[in-house]
Design a protein around this motif. Sequence first.
Motif, PDB file in Angstrom:
ATOM      1  N   TYR A   1      19.060   0.738  -9.753  1.00  0.00           N
ATOM      2  CA  TYR A   1      19.160   1.281  -8.402  1.00  0.00           C
ATOM      3  C   TYR A   1      17.822   1.036  -7.711  1.00  0.00           C
ATOM      4  CZ  TYR A   1      19.020   4.662  -4.631  1.00  0.00           C
ATOM      5  OH  TYR A   1      18.871   5.252  -3.400  1.00  0.00           O
ATOM      6  N   SER A   2      17.883   0.578  -6.458  1.00  0.00           N
ATOM      7  CA  SER A   2      16.668   0.326  -5.689  1.00  0.00           C
ATOM      8  C   SER A   2      16.731   1.067  -4.359  1.00  0.00           C
ATOM      9  CB  SER A   2      16.518  -1.178  -5.427  1.00  0.00           C
ATOM     10  OG  SER A   2      15.526  -1.409  -4.452  1.00  0.00           O
ATOM     11  N   ASP A   3      15.604   1.635  -3.971  1.00  0.00           N
ATOM     12  CA  ASP A   3      15.456   2.282  -2.666  1.00  0.00           C
ATOM     13  C   ASP A   3      14.226   1.652  -2.012  1.00  0.00           C
ATOM     14  OD1 ASP A   3      15.534   3.958  -0.483  1.00  0.00           O
ATOM     15  OD2 ASP A   3      14.808   5.723  -1.554  1.00  0.00           O
ATOM     16  N   PHE A   4      14.462   0.768  -1.036  1.00  0.00           N
ATOM     17  CA  PHE A   4      13.410  -0.014  -0.385  1.00  0.00           C
ATOM     18  C   PHE A   4      13.264   0.530   1.037  1.00  0.00           C
ATOM     19  CE2 PHE A   4      11.995  -4.752  -0.801  1.00  0.00           C
ATOM     20  CZ  PHE A   4      10.702  -4.409  -0.454  1.00  0.00           C
ATOM     21  N   ARG A   5      12.089   1.064   1.378  1.00  0.00           N
ATOM     22  CA  ARG A   5      11.869   1.696   2.687  1.00  0.00           C
ATOM     23  C   ARG A   5      10.717   1.013   3.419  1.00  0.00           C
ATOM     24  NH1 ARG A   5      15.350   5.881   3.552  1.00  0.00           N
ATOM     25  NH2 ARG A   5      16.364   6.420   1.610  1.00  0.00           N
ATOM     26  N   PHE A   6      10.851   1.001   4.751  1.00  0.00           N
ATOM     27  CA  PHE A   6       9.877   0.325   5.609  1.00  0.00           C
ATOM     28  C   PHE A   6       9.445   1.294   6.707  1.00  0.00           C
ATOM     29  CE2 PHE A   6      13.060  -2.473   3.899  1.00  0.00           C
ATOM     30  CZ  PHE A   6      12.305  -3.448   3.267  1.00  0.00           C
TER      31      PHE A   6
END
Length: 190
Positions: A138-143
């Motif tokens: 699972y990946s959570d990529f935030r900008f």
Amino acid sequence: MRSARLWNLKRVSLLFSAVLLLYVFVFSGGYHKYQIDGVIGNTGPERVWEYVADFNKMRLLNPTIIDFKILADHGHAHDWRYTVEYTERLSHWPHWLNKATAKYIVTKSMPGVQPLEWAIESNHETCFFGGFYCLHSYSDFRFMARGSDTYANEKIEYQCPPLLGSVCRRELEFQRRAVMYNLTHILKRT
């Protein structure tokens, strides 16, 4: 007669122990955590988010991805979802291929909502041996905006069997560092 029964009991016990050890050290994949972040200079977070969300660009960011096919795609500009199937080779064993299916949720804040947030969440099922053995991540990529720059942060939870812990970690680090490096350098040029 008694020795034959005792021999069978020993054989069954040995077989059971071997299967149990194989399961514990190879097939029982516990979850591990990994986090990486970086700053993409002179680029707004929406532009970085759009670039990463486009799986066509992911092949430029992640050198292990060979091919992909979008299986499903729906949503709108603030909540877009798609499913992709992709083939990749392992960075340290380049002749070893695996197939993965990932479900992406690509979101950004609705107008007027503060703080502004751009995110890409994904669930991956990576399979080896023709789908016989699969691992999940699972990946959570935030900008986020940092002045005229973008701060990118990715948190990953990945499954890996205990016997292959260092191999999984090395593969993950190679891929995620390559993505962050390529993202920083590609967007710096444009």
